[in-house]
Design a protein around this motif. Sequence first.
Motif, PDB file in Angstrom:
ATOM      1  N   GLU A  67       0.872  -1.170   0.000  1.00 58.55           N
ATOM      2  CA  GLU A  67       0.000   0.000   0.000  1.00 58.55           C
ATOM      3  C   GLU A  67       0.909   1.220   0.000  1.00 58.55           C
ATOM      4  O   GLU A  67       1.887   1.277   0.740  1.00 58.55           O
ATOM      5  N   ARG A  76      -3.971   7.372  -0.062  1.00 55.71           N
ATOM      6  CA  ARG A  76      -3.554   5.969   0.060  1.00 55.71           C
ATOM      7  C   ARG A  76      -4.124   5.153  -1.100  1.00 55.71           C
ATOM      8  O   ARG A  76      -5.232   5.410  -1.548  1.00 55.71           O
ATOM      9  N   PHE A  78      -3.863   0.827  -2.625  1.00 59.98           N
ATOM     10  CA  PHE A  78      -3.253  -0.497  -2.667  1.00 59.98           C
ATOM     11  C   PHE A  78      -2.643  -0.721  -4.043  1.00 59.98           C
ATOM     12  O   PHE A  78      -3.134  -0.200  -5.047  1.00 59.98           O
ATOM     13  N   SER A  82      -3.480  -6.150  -3.660  1.00 62.65           N
ATOM     14  CA  SER A  82      -3.090  -6.155  -2.247  1.00 62.65           C
ATOM     15  C   SER A  82      -4.258  -5.948  -1.295  1.00 62.65           C
ATOM     16  O   SER A  82      -4.288  -6.532  -0.214  1.00 62.65           O
ATOM     17  N   GLY A  83      -5.201  -5.111  -1.660  1.00 67.14           N
ATOM     18  CA  GLY A  83      -6.331  -4.808  -0.788  1.00 67.14           C
ATOM     19  C   GLY A  83      -7.158  -6.022  -0.427  1.00 67.14           C
ATOM     20  O   GLY A  83      -7.763  -6.066   0.644  1.00 67.14           O
ATOM     21  N   TRP A  86      -5.185  -7.650   2.634  1.00 69.82           N
ATOM     22  CA  TRP A  86      -4.519  -6.739   3.555  1.00 69.82           C
ATOM     23  C   TRP A  86      -4.809  -7.029   5.021  1.00 69.82           C
ATOM     24  O   TRP A  86      -3.956  -6.827   5.881  1.00 69.82           O
TER      25      TRP A  86
END
Length: 152
Positions: A67, A76, A78, A82-83, A86
């Motif tokens: 992130e 912010r 990701f 990735s989100g 996470w």
Amino acid sequence: MGAVSGVWNDVPVHVDDQVGEGVSAELAAFLRNAADGRPVKIVPSVCGGCSGRLFFVLVDDVEGGAERVCAGCDGRAFIADSGEFWEDADLGEAGCPCGSEEFETAVAFSLASDGSVRWVTVGLRCQKDGAVGVYADWKIDYGPTDHLLTLV
């Protein structure tokens, strides 16, 4: 693997490589070298809020994932998928051996012969001393993957 079409900054370049505008030559060459001969699409991280290109980066270097936090506006985002993972991530803040935590960020997407993403590699270039490194990478084992190319 495909044919090599030349050399760029002393790094073999695959005929299907693509490097996005704004990626420093040092970071692009480093990411290209990390791809082990696979064709790559290297995409720079750019903040959607302020168009900034310097980030603080949180990484999960065990399972893979990252992130980024914009150094200019704290926006912010990701990187890639990735989100989705996470909550279970083992997070660490990326840092350069020089002590700096502010980076140019780019992602190398290693591509399969059909153009789908098979590997995500997050590369960072320190803004203080110019050191480059891979801070997270992970395999993609599902499809379709076109959406990942816009999540940088």
